[in-house]
Enzyme design. Sequence first.
Site, short mmCIF file in Angstrom:
data_model
loop_
_atom_site.label_atom_id
_atom_site.label_comp_id
_atom_site.label_asym_id
_atom_site.label_seq_id
_atom_site.Cartn_x
_atom_site.Cartn_y
_atom_site.Cartn_z
N CYS A 1 0.87 -1.24 0.01
CA CYS A 1 -0.02 0.09 0.09
C CYS A 1 0.93 1.39 0.08
CB CYS A 1 -0.74 0.05 1.34
SG CYS A 1 -1.99 -1.49 1.41
N CYS B 1 -4.75 4.51 8.24
CA CYS B 1 -4.90 3.27 8.72
C CYS B 1 -6.26 3.19 9.38
CB CYS B 1 -3.75 2.53 9.00
SG CYS B 1 -3.05 3.30 10.38
S1 SF4 Z 1 -2.31 -3.20 6.86
FE1 SF4 Z 1 -3.40 -1.62 5.75
S2 SF4 Z 1 -1.61 -0.81 4.88
FE2 SF4 Z 1 -1.12 -2.85 5.69
S3 SF4 Z 1 -0.99 -4.30 3.90
FE3 SF4 Z 1 -3.12 -4.23 5.00
S4 SF4 Z 1 -4.47 -2.71 3.98
FE4 SF4 Z 1 -2.30 -2.16 3.34
#
Ligand code: SF4
Length: 248
Positions: free
Chosen positions: A221, A244
Amino acid sequence: MTAATTIAASSRRGSHTLGRTSEELREIVTNVGAELELAPAEIIIEWAVATFGTRFCVTSSMSDAVLSHLAAKVAPGIDVVFLDTGYHFAETIGTRDAVAHTLDINLINITPVQSVDEQDEQYGPKLYERNPDLCCKLRKVQPLTDGLAAYDAWATGLRRAETHNRVIAPVVGWDDKKQKVKVSPLAGWSDGEIDKYIQEQGILVNPLQYDGYPSIGCWPCTRRVAPGEDPRSGRWAGSNKTECGIHQ
Ligand code: SF4
């Protein structure tokens, strides 16, 4: 370095004695929040350590070690919590390990309840593409909430200069979701002040910062940004998601 400990978030529940009530913590924020707004970062950390003792911790994303360095100077052996999502760049894990070995901190590595493979098995692969909010909840929000259960107050490296979304971050505020005091000693620091501290103190910096990643999250991401672009535009690029959920 004092120690590095990997702990599944849920296993920390109840591992410390009970702290203050939410009402008592809110009262502390009301009484001192404004007073510390313009204080130097070291004084803010000193206040937090004096007020909360071992029920205060610092969190770090390992983009750099500025906050960890400041905290280690003020309170050697202080708990520094790192949220190990299982999706970090190798450079971030390397920075975490270097910080743990060079600073006088107690690194606490918080992991989600499920490994990435276990999550894939239950929810299907690449959940971050199909439902990033759920992925963040499982791998960031819930593990950090569980991991912070042992504390009354936590420090973050949030800075108002980083993004407009963070403009309102107070130096000492109330985290209603976690029912804890949230301390942001670097809230008022500019990019220039961070750079100056890094240069003068020889602070460890995640090498990705010098490779087009001014804001570093999980690798699926996070993308490089062009010079002059909003530093956080590389996070969840192409979607409406900007945070997040940890700081919301
Ligand atoms: S925790 Fe959030 S930032 Fe990390 S891979 Fe998953 S969606 Fe992406």
